[in-house]
Design an enzyme around this catalytic site. Structure first.
Site, mmCIF file in Angstrom:
data_model
loop_
_atom_site.group_PDB
_atom_site.id
_atom_site.type_symbol
_atom_site.label_atom_id
_atom_site.label_comp_id
_atom_site.label_asym_id
_atom_site.label_seq_id
_atom_site.Cartn_x
_atom_site.Cartn_y
_atom_site.Cartn_z
ATOM 1 N N TRP A 190 -3.603 -7.527 3.300
ATOM 2 C CA TRP A 190 -2.880 -6.743 4.294
ATOM 3 C C TRP A 190 -2.493 -7.617 5.477
ATOM 4 O O TRP A 190 -3.254 -8.480 5.914
ATOM 5 C CB TRP A 190 -3.753 -5.577 4.750
ATOM 6 C CG TRP A 190 -3.059 -4.607 5.664
ATOM 7 C CD1 TRP A 190 -2.380 -3.491 5.300
ATOM 8 C CD2 TRP A 190 -2.997 -4.673 7.101
ATOM 9 N NE1 TRP A 190 -1.893 -2.844 6.415
ATOM 10 C CE2 TRP A 190 -2.243 -3.546 7.535
ATOM 11 C CE3 TRP A 190 -3.475 -5.563 8.052
ATOM 12 C CZ2 TRP A 190 -1.983 -3.286 8.880
ATOM 13 C CZ3 TRP A 190 -3.212 -5.325 9.387
ATOM 14 C CH2 TRP A 190 -2.477 -4.198 9.798
ATOM 15 N N PHE A 249 4.642 0.826 10.361
ATOM 16 C CA PHE A 249 3.681 1.577 9.565
ATOM 17 C C PHE A 249 4.387 2.690 8.779
ATOM 18 O O PHE A 249 5.587 2.864 8.841
ATOM 19 C CB PHE A 249 2.578 2.127 10.466
ATOM 20 C CG PHE A 249 1.450 1.160 10.723
ATOM 21 C CD1 PHE A 249 1.617 -0.205 10.596
ATOM 22 C CD2 PHE A 249 0.198 1.624 11.110
ATOM 23 C CE1 PHE A 249 0.582 -1.097 10.840
ATOM 24 C CE2 PHE A 249 -0.850 0.750 11.355
ATOM 25 C CZ PHE A 249 -0.667 -0.608 11.220
ATOM 26 N N ASN A 277 0.835 -1.190 0.000
ATOM 27 C CA ASN A 277 0.000 0.000 0.000
ATOM 28 C C ASN A 277 0.879 1.252 0.000
ATOM 29 O O ASN A 277 1.660 1.441 -0.939
ATOM 30 C CB ASN A 277 -1.081 -0.027 1.079
ATOM 31 C CG ASN A 277 -0.632 -0.305 2.492
ATOM 32 O OD1 ASN A 277 -0.428 -1.455 2.865
ATOM 33 N ND2 ASN A 277 -0.499 0.727 3.303
ATOM 34 N N ASP A 278 0.824 2.113 0.992
ATOM 35 C CA ASP A 278 1.403 3.453 0.904
ATOM 36 C C ASP A 278 2.864 3.484 0.442
ATOM 37 O O ASP A 278 3.697 2.721 0.936
ATOM 38 C CB ASP A 278 1.382 4.123 2.285
ATOM 39 C CG ASP A 278 0.018 4.119 2.926
ATOM 40 O OD1 ASP A 278 -0.954 3.649 2.310
ATOM 41 O OD2 ASP A 278 -0.081 4.583 4.076
#
Length: 496
Positions: free
Chosen positions: A74, A114, A49-50
């Site tokens: 995820w 994260f 993702n990011d």
């Protein structure tokens, strides 16, 4: 202290080695997936993702990203890593970060390294990230890891460097973006309080010791109750804040705010707020300034809680093409595909001025992986609605439509019939410039990015049509469409 650091590095390296082995074992399984993209960044396997840590280090672009190599869904977040000399061709490197410590690992499902950012400090490449563990209090803290070779990263023995959220924030306290202004380091972190998303600000002299300055900016009540992945940076004579907002548990379209930054007071004053990308599949972008002075942005070309057909093939997620951000008139941030993408062009075709009534199939423009530039002559057009249909099947039942609606002043991308992926209709404002509208369309195997009027508006969507759906149609409704010109190129693959 040395024994403690050695223990941290050993645990971390073991976790990285395990992830790298998983990638090596699985990467060949996804190579032949029909949904793999040709010139967009993807991981070798698994979920991404990011984008994180977008930076230039020793002459090469570095792209880190949220990564779970063990499945196409995820999971506990790692940081994947790749580098490039030209923002187009990427080389996959070893996993940079893996969960291994009490502040980023645990016995629950929700933990990991994260999102965050990267900076160059002398000879060091430093990663700043959020350590997340669901059942800990505080749940999210800010940590760093450093490397002297740009590949192997050691977590700081005194992590976390920010061990709790500030009074202006809450337990949702993540996604640090760090930059240098004059001789000091600044960090914005996304948070929330009292129903308002916030970007809280810290300052440091050494990246290890951080002083809290306050909330640099917060929602005006309409901009979401949690601000993810804030990115605050100078552009032209002003500053721009990019935010990916949440409303409750739902993510919404990323927006940008143009304004002024007072570094002494630690306050960003909002002026103009605008949607950054009007498509469904654009989130959590990050920017850097390169050695050419360009502000470059890359975003995650996917969205939470959506149907992702590629997951059946062992992978999910990709990045947008790199876009240069340019401030125009202190009110608009234009997004321009980086010039290096032209290296991929071949098979140039051009159609001079022509007219369309009803529907015309353009047989010369049917490449699945392509760049197309269309300039519409609005002054000579009598149809109030017109546009193009991409990746159409022979029977016309499968298609992705881009409609220009002059009555409602909208440009619409309709993927209700785009194949087996997520459905939906995206809308963006349509502005006629000097009697024309210009579209620049980047189409890949399973994606479409539309840049309107030199990037004033952008629509990014994933599509998953049948491999045989190749027709390219131009249509007009209840009148005539006048086209000044149409150019197209086939774009080559960046993956060996």
């Amino acid at each position: 202290m040395k024994n403690s650091l050695d223990s941290i590095n050993l645990k971390h390296q073991e976790a990285i080695n395990k992830a790298n082995a998983e990638i090596e074992n699985k990467k060949d399984e996804v190579k032949n997936s029909p949904y793999r993209l040709q010139y967009h960044f993807m991981a070798p396997t698994g979920w991404i993702n990011d984008p994180n840590g977008l930076v230039q280090y020793k002459g090469e672009y570095q792209l880190f990203y949220q990564y779970y190599p063990y499945a196409s869904s995820w999971g506990p977040m790692h940081w994947g890593h790749a580098k490039s000399k030209d923002l187009v061709h990427w080389e996959h490197l070893s996993v940079a970060l893996a969960p291994s410590e009490s502040y980023d690992s645990g016995d629950v499902q929700g933990y990991g390294c994260f999102s965050g950012s990267a900076v160059v400090d002398g000879e060091e490449l430093v990663l700043i990230y959020t350590g997340h563990v669901d059942d800990k209090s505080p749940m999210q803290v800010q940590c760093i890891a450093a490397s002297e070779d740009g590949v192997n990263f050691e977590k700081y023995s005194q992590n976390p460097v920010i061990d709790n959220f500030p009074s202006d924030g809450s337990k949702d306290f993540r996604d640090p973006k760090v930059w240098k202004h004059e001789e000091r380091w600044y960090m914005v972190v996304g948070s929330k309080k009292d129903g308002k998303g916030k970007a809280v600000l810290y300052v440091s002299d050494d990246l290890r010791n951080w002083e809290y300055k306050g909330a640099a900016a917060e929602s005006d009540g309409t901009q979401g109750d949690m601000w993810e992945c804030p990115d605050l940076f100078p552009l032209g004579d002003l500053h721009v804040l990019i935010v990916s907002p949440m409303y409750g548990t739902k993510n919404e379209k990323t927006f940008y705010v143009i304004g002024d930054m007072d570094y002494d007071k630690g306050i960003f004053t909002q002026e103009t707020c605008t949607t950054l990308d009007y498509g469904f599949d654009f989130y959590a972008p990050q920017t850097l300034v390169d050695d050419k002075g360009r502000r470059i942005m890359i975003g995650w070309m996917e969205k939470w809680l959506t149907k992702m057909p590629s997951q059946e093939h062992g992978w999910a997620g990709a990045m947008t093409i790199p876009r240069e951000l340019v401030l125009e008139g202190n009110k608009i941030v234009k997004q321009k595909p980086v010039s290096e993408l032209s290296e991929l062009r071949s098979d140039y075709k051009k159609l001079e001025a022509f007219e369309v009534e009803e529907t015309t199939t353009i047989h010369e423009l049917q490449e699945q992986v392509s760049e197309t530039i269309i300039d519409f002559n609005i002054n000579e057009t009598t149809a109030s609605e017109f546009g193009i249909q991409l990746r159409c099947s022979e029977d016309g039942k499968e298609k992705t439509e881009i409609l220009l609606d002059l009555t409602n002043k909208e440009i619409v991308m309709d993927r209700e019939h785009s194949g087996c992926g997520e459905k939906g209709i995206s809308k963006a404002p349509l502005v006629v410039k000097d009697g024309s509208v210009n579209l620049r369309i980047f189409m890949d195997t399973t994606s479409v990015e539309v840049f309107v009027n030199d990037g004033e508006q952008v629509i990014t969507n994933r599509i998953f049509p049948d491999v045989n759906s190749n027709k390219f149609n131009i249509f007009a409704k209840d009148g005539k469409l006048s086209v000044n010109s149409m150019e197209s190129w086939k774009l080559g693959s960046v993956w060996k």
